[in-house]
Design a protein around this motif. Sequence first.
Motif, PDB file in Angstrom:
ATOM      1  N   SER A  76       0.807  -1.214   0.162  1.00 32.03           N
ATOM      2  CA  SER A  76       0.155  -0.109  -0.175  1.00 32.03           C
ATOM      3  C   SER A  76       1.033   1.341  -0.050  1.00 32.03           C
ATOM      4  CB  SER A  76      -0.844  -0.170   1.359  1.00 32.03           C
ATOM      5  OG  SER A  76      -0.383  -0.034   2.461  1.00 32.03           O
ATOM      6  N   LYS A  77       2.034   1.246   0.613  1.00 33.17           N
ATOM      7  CA  LYS A  77       2.804   2.441   0.733  1.00 33.17           C
ATOM      8  C   LYS A  77       3.814   2.622  -0.449  1.00 33.17           C
ATOM      9  CE  LYS A  77       2.871   3.590   5.427  1.00 33.17           C
ATOM     10  NZ  LYS A  77       3.840   3.940   6.717  1.00 33.17           N
ATOM     11  N   SER A  78       3.793   1.531  -1.350  1.00 35.33           N
ATOM     12  CA  SER A  78       4.708   1.526  -2.565  1.00 35.33           C
ATOM     13  C   SER A  78       3.878   2.025  -3.860  1.00 35.33           C
ATOM     14  CB  SER A  78       5.314   0.032  -2.689  1.00 35.33           C
ATOM     15  OG  SER A  78       6.308  -0.026  -1.567  1.00 35.33           O
ATOM     16  N   LEU A  79       2.625   1.803  -3.644  1.00 33.94           N
ATOM     17  CA  LEU A  79       1.823   1.859  -4.985  1.00 33.94           C
ATOM     18  C   LEU A  79       0.970   3.215  -4.975  1.00 33.94           C
ATOM     19  CD1 LEU A  79       2.345  -0.968  -5.620  1.00 33.94           C
ATOM     20  CD2 LEU A  79       0.112  -1.098  -5.962  1.00 33.94           C
ATOM     21  N   PRO A  80       1.075   4.102  -5.894  1.00 39.12           N
ATOM     22  CA  PRO A  80       0.427   5.624  -6.055  1.00 39.12           C
ATOM     23  C   PRO A  80      -1.034   5.168  -6.348  1.00 39.12           C
ATOM     24  CG  PRO A  80       1.605   5.055  -8.212  1.00 39.12           C
ATOM     25  CD  PRO A  80       1.887   3.906  -7.204  1.00 39.12           C
ATOM     26  N   ASP A  81      -1.868   6.244  -5.906  1.00 43.21           N
ATOM     27  CA  ASP A  81      -3.381   6.389  -5.849  1.00 43.21           C
ATOM     28  C   ASP A  81      -3.507   6.093  -7.510  1.00 43.21           C
ATOM     29  OD1 ASP A  81      -6.104   7.246  -4.795  1.00 43.21           O
ATOM     30  OD2 ASP A  81      -5.741   8.623  -6.573  1.00 43.21           O
ATOM     31  N   GLN A  82      -4.598   5.257  -7.838  1.00 43.52           N
ATOM     32  CA  GLN A  82      -5.055   4.891  -9.333  1.00 43.52           C
ATOM     33  C   GLN A  82      -5.734   6.059  -9.819  1.00 43.52           C
ATOM     34  OE1 GLN A  82      -8.129   1.945  -8.693  1.00 43.52           O
ATOM     35  NE2 GLN A  82      -6.561   0.159  -9.307  1.00 43.52           N
ATOM     36  N   GLU A  83      -6.255   7.096  -9.138  1.00 35.79           N
ATOM     37  CA  GLU A  83      -6.776   8.291  -9.964  1.00 35.79           C
ATOM     38  C   GLU A  83      -5.589   9.243 -10.313  1.00 35.79           C
ATOM     39  OE1 GLU A  83     -10.162  10.353  -9.215  1.00 35.79           O
ATOM     40  OE2 GLU A  83     -11.275   8.507  -8.410  1.00 35.79           O
ATOM     41  N   LYS A  84      -4.515   9.252  -9.513  1.00 38.19           N
ATOM     42  CA  LYS A  84      -3.421  10.281  -9.859  1.00 38.19           C
ATOM     43  C   LYS A  84      -2.441   9.394 -11.119  1.00 38.19           C
ATOM     44  CE  LYS A  84       1.003  11.936  -7.573  1.00 38.19           C
ATOM     45  NZ  LYS A  84       1.949  11.653  -6.726  1.00 38.19           N
ATOM     46  N   VAL A  85      -2.477   7.974 -11.179  1.00 39.37           N
ATOM     47  CA  VAL A  85      -1.937   7.314 -12.074  1.00 39.37           C
ATOM     48  C   VAL A  85      -2.852   7.558 -13.564  1.00 39.37           C
ATOM     49  CG1 VAL A  85      -1.233   5.156 -13.532  1.00 39.37           C
ATOM     50  CG2 VAL A  85      -0.809   5.658 -10.924  1.00 39.37           C
ATOM     51  N   TYR A  86      -4.182   7.754 -13.392  1.00 38.01           N
ATOM     52  CA  TYR A  86      -4.936   8.035 -14.468  1.00 38.01           C
ATOM     53  C   TYR A  86      -4.872   9.498 -15.068  1.00 38.01           C
ATOM     54  CZ  TYR A  86      -9.464   9.026 -16.965  1.00 38.01           C
ATOM     55  OH  TYR A  86     -10.448   9.551 -17.948  1.00 38.01           O
ATOM     56  N   GLY A  87      -4.517  10.516 -14.096  1.00 36.38           N
ATOM     57  CA  GLY A  87      -4.337  11.753 -14.434  1.00 36.38           C
ATOM     58  C   GLY A  87      -2.676  11.715 -15.370  1.00 36.38           C
ATOM     59  N   PHE A  88      -2.023  11.002 -14.716  1.00 41.89           N
ATOM     60  CA  PHE A  88      -0.497  11.082 -15.716  1.00 41.89           C
ATOM     61  C   PHE A  88      -0.876  10.410 -16.815  1.00 41.89           C
ATOM     62  CE2 PHE A  88       3.106   8.249 -16.627  1.00 41.89           C
ATOM     63  CZ  PHE A  88       4.118   9.116 -16.782  1.00 41.89           C
ATOM     64  N   VAL A  89      -1.679   9.466 -17.116  1.00 41.38           N
ATOM     65  CA  VAL A  89      -1.899   8.780 -18.374  1.00 41.38           C
ATOM     66  C   VAL A  89      -2.790   9.952 -19.431  1.00 41.38           C
ATOM     67  CG1 VAL A  89      -3.149   6.911 -19.869  1.00 41.38           C
ATOM     68  CG2 VAL A  89      -1.932   6.503 -17.586  1.00 41.38           C
ATOM     69  N   LEU A  90      -3.620  10.482 -18.655  1.00 42.85           N
ATOM     70  CA  LEU A  90      -4.109  11.557 -19.416  1.00 42.85           C
ATOM     71  C   LEU A  90      -3.260  12.598 -20.142  1.00 42.85           C
ATOM     72  CD1 LEU A  90      -7.676  12.296 -17.510  1.00 42.85           C
ATOM     73  CD2 LEU A  90      -7.166  11.267 -19.877  1.00 42.85           C
ATOM     74  N   GLN A  91      -2.276  13.111 -19.296  1.00 46.77           N
ATOM     75  CA  GLN A  91      -1.165  13.667 -19.732  1.00 46.77           C
ATOM     76  C   GLN A  91      -0.361  13.359 -20.792  1.00 46.77           C
ATOM     77  OE1 GLN A  91       0.948  14.229 -15.880  1.00 46.77           O
ATOM     78  NE2 GLN A  91       0.689  16.656 -16.072  1.00 46.77           N
ATOM     79  N   LEU A  92      -0.095  11.973 -20.730  1.00 49.46           N
ATOM     80  CA  LEU A  92       0.699  11.013 -21.739  1.00 49.46           C
ATOM     81  C   LEU A  92      -0.081  11.045 -23.007  1.00 49.46           C
ATOM     82  CD1 LEU A  92       2.196   7.983 -19.978  1.00 49.46           C
ATOM     83  CD2 LEU A  92       3.234  10.158 -20.551  1.00 49.46           C
ATOM     84  N   LYS A  93      -1.459  11.019 -23.041  1.00 53.16           N
ATOM     85  CA  LYS A  93      -2.433  11.140 -24.264  1.00 53.16           C
ATOM     86  C   LYS A  93      -2.210  12.395 -24.940  1.00 53.16           C
ATOM     87  CE  LYS A  93      -6.492   8.935 -23.848  1.00 53.16           C
ATOM     88  NZ  LYS A  93      -6.661   7.632 -24.566  1.00 53.16           N
ATOM     89  N   LYS A  94      -2.192  13.444 -24.129  1.00 51.81           N
ATOM     90  CA  LYS A  94      -1.898  14.665 -24.848  1.00 51.81           C
ATOM     91  C   LYS A  94      -0.700  14.807 -25.433  1.00 51.81           C
ATOM     92  CE  LYS A  94      -5.182  17.665 -21.974  1.00 51.81           C
ATOM     93  NZ  LYS A  94      -5.070  18.464 -20.908  1.00 51.81           N
ATOM     94  N   ILE A  95       0.383  14.440 -24.670  1.00 56.17           N
ATOM     95  CA  ILE A  95       1.776  14.352 -25.110  1.00 56.17           C
ATOM     96  C   ILE A  95       1.830  13.648 -26.619  1.00 56.17           C
ATOM     97  CG2 ILE A  95       4.046  13.869 -25.029  1.00 56.17           C
ATOM     98  CD1 ILE A  95       3.556  14.220 -21.788  1.00 56.17           C
ATOM     99  N   TYR A  96       1.211  12.469 -26.608  1.00 59.49           N
ATOM    100  CA  TYR A  96       1.102  11.539 -27.881  1.00 59.49           C
ATOM    101  C   TYR A  96       0.091  12.133 -28.726  1.00 59.49           C
ATOM    102  CZ  TYR A  96       4.304   8.604 -25.236  1.00 59.49           C
ATOM    103  OH  TYR A  96       5.607   8.118 -24.629  1.00 59.49           O
ATOM    104  N   GLY A  97      -0.777  13.049 -28.538  1.00 59.03           N
ATOM    105  CA  GLY A  97      -1.765  13.232 -29.420  1.00 59.03           C
ATOM    106  C   GLY A  97      -2.736  12.377 -29.611  1.00 59.03           C
ATOM    107  N   ILE A  98      -2.866  11.744 -28.653  1.00 55.08           N
ATOM    108  CA  ILE A  98      -4.358  10.536 -28.686  1.00 55.08           C
ATOM    109  C   ILE A  98      -5.453  11.400 -27.924  1.00 55.08           C
ATOM    110  CG2 ILE A  98      -4.862   8.317 -28.006  1.00 55.08           C
ATOM    111  CD1 ILE A  98      -1.644   8.027 -27.301  1.00 55.08           C
ATOM    112  N   GLU A  99      -6.483  11.503 -28.656  1.00 52.51           N
ATOM    113  CA  GLU A  99      -7.645  11.813 -27.963  1.00 52.51           C
ATOM    114  C   GLU A  99      -8.895  10.921 -28.365  1.00 52.51           C
ATOM    115  OE1 GLU A  99      -7.728  14.224 -25.888  1.00 52.51           O
ATOM    116  OE2 GLU A  99      -5.715  15.079 -26.372  1.00 52.51           O
TER     117      GLU A  99
END
Length: 219
Positions: free
Chosen positions: A196-219
């Motif tokens: 539990s202390k080693s894994l980040p929050d799932q919603e935080k990871v989702y936010g990071f993935v949304l950033q990646l999608k913008k960077i890669y131009g995936i909408e």
Amino acid sequence: MAEEVVLLDFWPSPFGMRVRIALAEKGIKYEYKEEDLRNKSALLLQMNPVHKKIPVLIHNGKPVCESLIQVQYVDEAWHHKSPLLPSDPYKRAIARFWADFVDKKIYELGTKTWKTKGEEQETAKKEFIESLKLLEGELGDKPYFGGENLGYVDVVLVPFYSWFYAYEKCGNFSIEAECPKLIAWAKRCLQKESVSKSLPDQEKVYGFVLQLKKIYGIE
């Protein structure tokens, strides 16, 4: 002599999470150094000149690279507590087989659930669930892949649970509906502080993935 342990890592990396869990299971104190992957540190390039990737585990000045190798190293270097790999050679080989399966299938297919569209995405989702079902079959009725205790395959696989929400939101599917036993296993792992202390929050990871999608131009 006091042991010096340093981990060069990046917070959403499931590969780095593996090493964090392994070190926590062993009760090893270490220095965590967050890397900016767009501007890699001189230490990272010096310690991993071949791949230039995180995570890098540095033990008394000596680097160990690649997460599967790092988790095995942690298990062997601090073998006195919480063994991760079984002592039986055959069981150890089986654990390594499934860890290799996770590396070859889960990361790549999971990435395709958010990085692709249309037919390619649908195929990736189908293959991703099929791969998880194979892992469910290997888990069987055991509490953990390691049996009664958290083991090597658990440490290798459970970090991806922090990415499941992002895969589901981007791919518009439910992992729990298809693989309830695997989700129950992941939640069981999360009851352990080392996980539990080693894994980040799932919603935080989702936010990071949304950033990646913008960077890669995936909408």
